[in-house]
Design an enzyme around this catalytic site. Structure first.
Site, PDB file in Angstrom:
ATOM      1  N   TRP A 103       7.110  13.301  -0.740  1.00 25.43           N
ATOM      2  CA  TRP A 103       6.836  12.894   0.640  1.00 25.43           C
ATOM      3  C   TRP A 103       7.384  13.905   1.633  1.00 25.43           C
ATOM      4  O   TRP A 103       6.746  14.199   2.649  1.00 25.43           O
ATOM      5  CB  TRP A 103       7.374  11.491   0.918  1.00 25.43           C
ATOM      6  CG  TRP A 103       6.680  10.445   0.093  1.00 25.43           C
ATOM      7  CD1 TRP A 103       7.234   9.662  -0.868  1.00 25.43           C
ATOM      8  CD2 TRP A 103       5.282  10.100   0.119  1.00 25.43           C
ATOM      9  NE1 TRP A 103       6.274   8.843  -1.421  1.00 25.43           N
ATOM     10  CE2 TRP A 103       5.081   9.095  -0.837  1.00 25.43           C
ATOM     11  CE3 TRP A 103       4.179  10.554   0.871  1.00 25.43           C
ATOM     12  CZ2 TRP A 103       3.825   8.517  -1.073  1.00 25.43           C
ATOM     13  CZ3 TRP A 103       2.937   9.983   0.639  1.00 25.43           C
ATOM     14  CH2 TRP A 103       2.772   8.986  -0.320  1.00 25.43           C
ATOM     15  N   ASP A 173      12.379  10.022   7.625  1.00 22.86           N
ATOM     16  CA  ASP A 173      11.387   9.144   7.005  1.00 22.86           C
ATOM     17  C   ASP A 173      12.169   8.128   6.171  1.00 22.86           C
ATOM     18  O   ASP A 173      12.734   8.472   5.138  1.00 22.86           O
ATOM     19  CB  ASP A 173      10.445   9.981   6.123  1.00 22.86           C
ATOM     20  CG  ASP A 173       9.433   9.125   5.367  1.00 22.86           C
ATOM     21  OD1 ASP A 173       9.472   7.883   5.482  1.00 22.86           O
ATOM     22  OD2 ASP A 173       8.591   9.726   4.658  1.00 22.86           O
ATOM     23  N   LYS A 197       6.925  -1.314   2.276  1.00 20.63           N
ATOM     24  CA  LYS A 197       7.920  -1.347   1.197  1.00 20.63           C
ATOM     25  C   LYS A 197       9.021  -2.370   1.480  1.00 20.63           C
ATOM     26  O   LYS A 197       9.280  -3.225   0.660  1.00 20.63           O
ATOM     27  CB  LYS A 197       8.487   0.040   0.976  1.00 20.63           C
ATOM     28  CG  LYS A 197       7.486   0.893   0.181  1.00 20.63           C
ATOM     29  CD  LYS A 197       7.474   2.336   0.506  1.00 20.63           C
ATOM     30  CE  LYS A 197       6.267   2.987  -0.158  1.00 20.63           C
ATOM     31  NZ  LYS A 197       5.930   4.265   0.461  1.00 20.63           N
TER      32      LYS A 197
HETATM   33  C1  LIG Z   1       5.254   5.394   0.691  1.00 20.49           C
HETATM   34  C2  LIG Z   1       5.876   6.512   1.423  1.00 20.49           C
HETATM   35  C3  LIG Z   1       5.162   7.303   2.327  1.00 20.49           C
HETATM   36  C4  LIG Z   1       3.687   7.119   2.567  1.00 20.49           C
HETATM   37  O1  LIG Z   1       3.477   6.057   3.388  1.00 20.49           O
HETATM   38  P1  LIG Z   1       2.014   5.701   3.958  1.00 20.49           P
HETATM   39  O2  LIG Z   1       2.354   4.554   4.853  1.00 20.49           O
HETATM   40  O3  LIG Z   1       1.163   5.337   2.801  1.00 20.49           O
HETATM   41  O4  LIG Z   1       1.496   6.871   4.695  1.00 20.49           O
HETATM   42  C5  LIG Z   1       5.839   8.282   3.009  1.00 20.49           C
HETATM   43  N1  LIG Z   1       7.148   8.499   2.824  1.00 20.49           N
HETATM   44  C6  LIG Z   1       7.869   7.775   1.942  1.00 20.49           C
HETATM   45  C7  LIG Z   1       9.308   8.069   1.761  1.00 20.49           C
HETATM   46  C8  LIG Z   1       7.254   6.763   1.226  1.00 20.49           C
HETATM   47  O5  LIG Z   1       7.975   6.043   0.344  1.00 20.49           O
END
Ligand SMILES: *Cc1c(COP(=O)(O)O)cnc(C)c1O
Length: 365
Positions: A103, A173, A197
């Site tokens: 990511w 993030d 999540k």
């Molecule tokens: C799941 C995830 C993403 C992607 O998220 P989307 O909402 O599908 O764009 C980005 N960064 C991390 C750390 C993730 O776990």
């Protein structure tokens, strides 16, 4: 009614059963309005209240100062990868990135589309088995920001110490560990997370941005790509993902009802200890895939002796009502995603299954 399936899906992931029950009870008639919240206007007082309460709960649970704005956006975390440099990366500056997995690499790739970037650290050569210490990170003087990923969902690593970037804005993030433990959130200039999540359903992205960084948004951007639009309209410039925000508000209330982040953290610590202990007790059978200091509390990853055994493990788990444990297609193996909604009880049952499986296999030798 109880949930029978033990759901380790990495995202969209399990949500608290208590929240699902409230959604179910309120679905057809939201608080006496005679209509569903799905059918309500985003300009109606009912929605305004939800929106305000959700923002207030974020402030309260994260202990954020008044200088922070809470935004509800769409497009997932992946859209933020592009919006961040679009808004904050100006000429003469560089976007600095800490590369600790898939990511974060994707965030960096988007950054390159908008300006100069700098790799402040990468554990790629070490197969992303760990996250760095602060001393290993180089931040250029002209950095517009340092971008990091607090929990690496795919590889199963997590920062346990916060980075100190001084006057350089720290952008994080937190998609896969938001609201899972206490952090000094006031150290960040910008936090973002897809909700699917730890906060509810997919479709809403939480953004937290501090005043001083918000003031630096570039001018002349398309309206819906500028963070200012969301901050100035309380995320109501256009139709927001109303059901997602409603759901997220219920999840935040659930977190508060559990005792807030301190209590959630305690349960999450117990959950990850159960799984890592099960792995460490039989390291020849269950093989951890990352350095112990960097182990994630949210995504516990391991391998078995062969892909064949892993397949067997996944299939037998399913027969025992345990699903969602196949590792990400890019790394293979097994991954237990134990976000806030996963109960301690279900982790205990899973550890018992692991033991049964191991004994059976070792007995068969
Ligand atoms: C799941 C995830 C993403 C992607 O998220 P989307 O909402 O599908 O764009 C980005 N960064 C991390 C750390 C993730 O776990």
């Amino acid at each position: 009614m109880e949930k029978k399936t033990i759901n380790f899906n990495p995202g969209p992931a399990a949500v608290p059963l208590d929240v699902l029950k409230i959604v179910q009870a309120e679905l057809l008639d939201y608080k006496g309005t005679g209509i569903s919240i799905l059918e309500s206007s985003h300009r109606a007082p009912e929605y305004d209240e939800i929106n305000e309460q959700a923002m207030d709960l974020i402030h309260e649970l994260f202990e954020l100062g008044d200088e922070y704005h809470v935004l509800f956006m769409t497009g997932g975390a992946s859209t933020q990868f592009a919006l961040i440099p679009m808004n904050f990366l100006t000429d003469g500056q560089v976007g600095a990135y800490v590369d600790t997995g898939t990511w974060s690499s994707k965030a960096l790739k988007e950054g390159r589309l908008f300006g100069d970037t700098y790799m402040a650290f990468s554990s790629k050569d070490e197969d992303y088995r760990r996250v760095p210490q602060m001393g290993e990170i180089n931040i250029p003087e002209n950095a517009a920001y340092l971008h990091m990923t607090s929990n690496n969902t795919i590889k199963g690593t997590q920062f346990h110490e916060l980075l100190d970037t001084g006057s350089v804005p720290l952008i994080c993030d937190m998609s896969s560990d938001i609201a899972s433990r206490r952090r000094d959130f006031n150290k960040f200039s910008f936090i973002y997370a897809g909700a699917q999540k730890n906060l509810g359903p997919s479709g809403v992205t939480l953004v937290i941005v501090r005043d001083d960084l918000l003031a630096k948004c570039q001018e002349g951007l398309p309206t819906m790509f500028s963070y200012k639009t969301y901050a100035e309209s309380k995320s109501l410039h256009n139709t927001p993902p109303t059901f997602g925000v409603y759901f997220l508000k219920l999840v935040l209330e659930w977190i508060k009802g559990q005792g807030g982040l301190a209590s959630i953290e305690k349960i999450n610590a117990e959950k990850k200890d159960l799984l890592y202990n099960a792995i460490d007790e039989h390291p020849d059978f269950f093989r951890g895939t990352v350095d112990k200091d960097s182990r994630s509390w949210m995504n516990v990853t391991m391998r078995l002796a062969s892909e064949e055994s892993e397949k067997e493990f996944i299939a037998e788990a399913k027969d025992n009502g345990i699903i969602g444990i196949k590792g990400h297609r890019s790394v293979g193996g097994i991954r237990f995603s134990i976000y806030n909604a996963m109960t301690l009880d279900d982790v205990e049952k899973t550890v018992e299954f692991m033991e049964r499986f191991r004994k059976k296999k070792e007995g068969a030798k």
